[in-house]
Design a protein around this motif. Structure first.
Motif, PDB file in Angstrom:
ATOM      1  N   LYS A 600       0.832  -1.201   0.000  1.00 50.37           N
ATOM      2  CA  LYS A 600       0.000   0.000   0.000  1.00 50.37           C
ATOM      3  C   LYS A 600       0.867   1.251   0.000  1.00 50.37           C
ATOM      4  O   LYS A 600       2.063   1.213   0.346  1.00 50.37           O
ATOM      5  N   MET A 601       0.264   2.377  -0.376  1.00 53.92           N
ATOM      6  CA  MET A 601       0.874   3.691  -0.233  1.00 53.92           C
ATOM      7  C   MET A 601      -0.248   4.693  -0.022  1.00 53.92           C
ATOM      8  O   MET A 601      -1.401   4.409  -0.390  1.00 53.92           O
ATOM      9  N   ILE A 602       0.052   5.809   0.566  1.00 47.57           N
ATOM     10  CA  ILE A 602      -0.952   6.840   0.830  1.00 47.57           C
ATOM     11  C   ILE A 602      -0.594   8.080   0.008  1.00 47.57           C
ATOM     12  O   ILE A 602       0.535   8.588   0.092  1.00 47.57           O
ATOM     13  N   TYR A 603      -1.580   8.519  -0.771  1.00 48.93           N
ATOM     14  CA  TYR A 603      -1.386   9.786  -1.490  1.00 48.93           C
ATOM     15  C   TYR A 603      -2.219  10.848  -0.785  1.00 48.93           C
ATOM     16  O   TYR A 603      -3.445  10.733  -0.693  1.00 48.93           O
ATOM     17  N   ILE A 604      -1.528  11.865  -0.227  1.00 47.89           N
ATOM     18  CA  ILE A 604      -2.230  12.939   0.478  1.00 47.89           C
ATOM     19  C   ILE A 604      -2.379  14.121  -0.472  1.00 47.89           C
ATOM     20  O   ILE A 604      -1.379  14.701  -0.917  1.00 47.89           O
ATOM     21  N   ASN A 605      -3.616  14.424  -0.760  1.00 47.91           N
ATOM     22  CA  ASN A 605      -3.915  15.543  -1.661  1.00 47.91           C
ATOM     23  C   ASN A 605      -3.863  16.872  -0.918  1.00 47.91           C
ATOM     24  O   ASN A 605      -3.367  17.877  -1.442  1.00 47.91           O
ATOM     25  N   GLU A 606      -4.362  16.884   0.343  1.00 45.45           N
ATOM     26  CA  GLU A 606      -4.416  18.146   1.088  1.00 45.45           C
ATOM     27  C   GLU A 606      -4.531  17.859   2.578  1.00 45.45           C
ATOM     28  O   GLU A 606      -5.201  16.898   2.997  1.00 45.45           O
ATOM     29  N   VAL A 607      -3.894  18.688   3.365  1.00 47.00           N
ATOM     30  CA  VAL A 607      -4.044  18.633   4.822  1.00 47.00           C
ATOM     31  C   VAL A 607      -4.996  19.748   5.232  1.00 47.00           C
ATOM     32  O   VAL A 607      -4.748  20.919   4.957  1.00 47.00           O
ATOM     33  N   LEU A 608      -6.111  19.372   5.863  1.00 47.65           N
ATOM     34  CA  LEU A 608      -7.153  20.339   6.241  1.00 47.65           C
ATOM     35  C   LEU A 608      -6.995  20.719   7.712  1.00 47.65           C
ATOM     36  O   LEU A 608      -7.056  19.867   8.600  1.00 47.65           O
ATOM     37  N   GLN A 609      -6.823  21.999   7.975  1.00 50.58           N
ATOM     38  CA  GLN A 609      -6.662  22.489   9.336  1.00 50.58           C
ATOM     39  C   GLN A 609      -8.018  22.510  10.057  1.00 50.58           C
ATOM     40  O   GLN A 609      -9.072  22.482   9.420  1.00 50.58           O
ATOM     41  N   PRO A 610      -8.006  22.555  11.392  1.00 50.45           N
ATOM     42  CA  PRO A 610      -9.273  22.566  12.152  1.00 50.45           C
ATOM     43  C   PRO A 610     -10.204  23.699  11.718  1.00 50.45           C
ATOM     44  O   PRO A 610      -9.771  24.844  11.596  1.00 50.45           O
ATOM     45  N   ILE A 611     -11.473  23.345  11.479  1.00 48.53           N
ATOM     46  CA  ILE A 611     -12.504  24.323  11.128  1.00 48.53           C
ATOM     47  C   ILE A 611     -13.796  23.945  11.836  1.00 48.53           C
ATOM     48  O   ILE A 611     -13.961  22.820  12.312  1.00 48.53           O
ATOM     49  N   GLU A 612     -14.709  24.901  11.897  1.00 44.43           N
ATOM     50  CA  GLU A 612     -16.020  24.645  12.510  1.00 44.43           C
ATOM     51  C   GLU A 612     -16.832  23.695  11.632  1.00 44.43           C
ATOM     52  O   GLU A 612     -16.808  23.798  10.403  1.00 44.43           O
TER      53      GLU A 612
END
Length: 708
Positions: A600-612
């Motif tokens: 397996k491998m993980i492709y991270i498209n975006e890291v989302l910061q904490p939001i409401e």
């Protein structure tokens, strides 16, 4: 909140101030007093056995209990306890809860033990029946009894039982079986018949017994230890014609077929279940390999039963056995004896409840209550009713009028505790009872049967009306159900349904508190699963060279096989995917992760910061919090509306386990009254007047004379 409500509803009661000493009052909610005893009873229901009283827990529980009582008080003030649907529902629950109190449970336990002991023995008996209807006239009943007596004397004088049974028994089967009923055990025959069988020694003739069928007497021919039950499979070759009508040729063909099947099983090791499926004429069970349900004595024809029980070891197979229906080969699947009393108890209780013997529990209680409530019959007044009842009285279109005879029906016919019942009351019942008599009518027996039924029903009803006074656990249980129903309805209206339906209020609550509903850091990622390392390296190479269209890569990789590569896309929080958690959360493709044969491998498209969170994304949690918010508002309103007073002295004694200090000497001036509670209360009321401040003593406890 719903869980908390259920917790309280399952344990709550409302204090019966009429029957408690105010010196033990722990809590007063809007003038309703709760005794420390009732509060402790509730608390103990939720405490582990042997667990010490915890002052901290008591403080917490008292607060919860006060909140609960405030809600119940509000429901009462709104009249919810008078709504017909509530009254009907509570009445239904009361009927169910009262049932165990309206029979003699000790007698019931004895019946269960008796049945278990009897199940250890099987009895073979023959009987002779002389029929007589349950509601037959005294003359017809006496005639049937004398006839039974004369026949029994013939047997005692040496006549052959079987011959007499075939000639004189009213049991239609006696002409074929000579009255022989085979082997049976407890819970198989009607209770009086069973009792006579077990009370009569082997080889003896029983006394005459009465059942709903008429008069019987038995000849007990054998007694043996219970054979238990067996589970068998069989292969059947059925006779083509009805029982007893098959020709010799048909029987011979059937015998040859069963012998051939038997030979295949024994000499050629053919599988029994397969042979049953292929050749058995019992189509209901052949598809299951011929397996039959468990059975004990007298459940199958005698020849099949004896052959089955004669098999010694599990898996043993019988020689072909003939029954009136054809030929059988039997295989023993399993065997069991009577279990321990505890093992068999629940099954026996269930059978006893459905059996005529269950009436014994009611009759036993009635006899006890007659003594307790000083039941007295005015025999002359009862006999006078027999003179009144005639054919005109019982006729459907008769001219007998209760109104016309009211002036002559004034005598008391019986008394029960403080209640008295008149001839007029009985006449009302007789008119309704008469409709069940059909065309049979004998004034004396009609009145006696009706009076027995009427008085028994009234005694049970009288006891039923006193359950809350006699049994504190029943009082608490009824309050538990009452308050639980009330609280559920009101809480649903004020909190649960309102939180769901009030979209404007929910949205306003969300806007005021949305900072409380935040997403933690998440990643927009794709988990890529490859069939092997070679494929994984190809995929990773394409991504690192700038091709981030995962779908396009998957299409190319899977041209030869759809198993080469698969993906799982989504937004992931920590803890939601073990493979995503293993890699560093930064944009791009991870190193290879070996997962057994797959890679397996993980492709991270975006890291989302904490939001409401949006309302729709956390609606369940926000709705639950909104319900808690509504409840706090509601409780604040109730606390402002109703007064609450805690007796801190009593509560401190409870927390320090010193309730014994509340034992206060009785005031010698408080008058004491005896008899049933109703009698005592009536006498106290007449002597002292009615007031919440006037006390009288009954059975060691103090009560007020206040009329509710």
């Amino acid at each position: 909140m719903r869980k908390l409500l259920y917790f309280l509803a399952s344990t709550a009661i409302t204090f019966n101030s009429f029957s408690q000493n105010s010196d033990r009052t722990l809590l007063t909610v809007d003038e309703e007093k709760v005794s420390v005893d009732d509060f402790l009873s509730i608390y103990n229901k939720n405490r582990q056995v042997g667990e010490e009283l915890d002052p901290k827990t008591l403080d917490e529980y008292l607060e919860l209990f006060i909140n609960f009582k405030l809600k119940v008080k509000e429901a009462e003030s709104l009249g919810m306890d008078t709504v017909p649907s509530f009254v009907k529902e509570l009445s239904g629950y009361r009927k169910q809860l009262a049932n165990p109190y309206l029979v003699d449970n000790e007698a019931g336990e004895n019946l269960v033990k008796e049945a278990y002991e009897r199940l250890k023995t099987e009895i073979r008996a023959s009987h002779i029946l002389i029929s007589v209807a349950e509601d037959a006239s005294p003359s017809d009943t006496l005639k049937a009894y004398k006839k039974t007596q004369n026949i029994r004397q013939e047997i005692l004088d040496g006549a052959n039982f079987a011959e007499i049974a075939r000639a004189k028994s009213d049991d239609p089967s006696a002409k074929d079986n000579s009255g022989d009923l085979g082997y049976f055990s407890a819970l198989y025959m009607v209770y009086p018949f069973e009792t006579a069988a077990y009370a009569t020694a082997k080889g003896e003739i029983s006394e005459i017994i009465r059942s709903r069928y008429g008069y019987h007497f038995l000849n007990v021919t054998d007694k043996r230890p219970s054979r238990g039950e067996v589970k068998t499979a069989h292969i059947m070759v059925k006779y083509p014609s009805p029982v007893g009508k098959s020709s010799n040729k048909e029987k011979a063909i059937a015998k040859q077929k069963i012998d051939d099947i038997y030979n295949k099983i024994i000499n050629e090791s053919a599988d029994f279940a397969e042979m049953a499926k292929q050749y058995s004429d019992d189509k209901n069970n052949s598809s299951k390999g011929g397996v039959l349900p468990w059975f004990g004595s007298n459940k199958m024809v005698a020849t099949y039963e004896d052959a089955a029980f004669s098999l010694k070891n599990l898996g043993d197979i019988s020689v072909p056995i003939e029954t009136p229906y054809g030929w059988h080969i039997i295989k023993l699947i399993d065997r069991k004896g009577l279990g321990s009393f505890e093992d068999e108890k629940s099954d026996i209780i269930s059978k006893v409840e459905k059996d005529s013997r269950s009436q014994v529990k009611r009759t036993s209680l009635v006899n006890k209550l007659k003594k307790e409530y000083n039941f007295k019959v005015n025999t002359p007044a009862l006999n006078a009713m027999k003179q009144i009842v005639n054919n005109d009285f019982i006729a459907k279109n008769g001219n007998w009028s209760l109104k016309d005879h009211a002036s002559s029906l004034t005598e008391n016919i019986f008394s029960l505790g403080s209640s008295e019942y008149t001839q007029y009351d009985f006449a009302e019942y007789l008119l309704s009872f008469a409709r069940r008599m059909k065309n049979k009518f004998e004034p004396s027996i009609f009145v006696d049967e009706a009076f027995a039924k009427w008085s028994e029903d009234l005694i049970i009803a009288y006891e039923n009306s006193n359950l809350e006074l006699k049994y504190n656990d029943f009082r608490l249980l009824m309050q538990e159900y009452r308050d639980g129903i009330l609280l559920y309805e009101l809480t649903d209206e004020k909190i649960w349904s309102k939180a769901v339906k009030d979209t404007i209020g929910l949205n306003a609550y969300y806007l005021d508190n949305k900072k409380n509903y935040m997403w933690d850091t998440r990643v927009d990622a794709t988990v890529i699963n490859c069939l092997n390392e070679s494929i994984a390296l190809k995929v990773r190479k394409k991504i690192t060279r700038g091709n981030t269209n995962i779908d396009e890569i998957q299409t190319k990789i899977n041209k030869k096989s759809s198993l080469n590569m698969d993906t799982k896309k989504g937004l992931f929080l920590k803890g939601e995917n073990a493979f995503v958690d293993q890699v560093e959360w930064k944009q791009g493709v991870s190193d290879l992760i070996y997962d057994n044969q797959n890679v397996k491998m993980i492709y991270i498209n975006e890291v989302l910061q904490p939001i409401e969170k949006e309302l729709i994304e956390a609606k369940g949690l926000i709705t639950s919090d909104y319900q808690d918010f509504l409840e706090k508002q509601w409780l604040a309103e109730l606390k402002a509306k109703y007064s609450v007073h805690i007796n801190s002295f009593v509560f401190d004694l409870l927390k320090t386990n010193r309730l014994s200090e509340l034992n206060i000497k009785k005031d010698d001036k408080v008058p004491s009254f005896s008899g049933s509670f109703n009698v005592a209360f009536k006498e106290a009321l007449n002597s002292l007047g009615s007031s919440k401040d006037i006390l009288f003593e009954w059975n060691g406890n103090s009560y007020t004379t206040e009329l509710k």
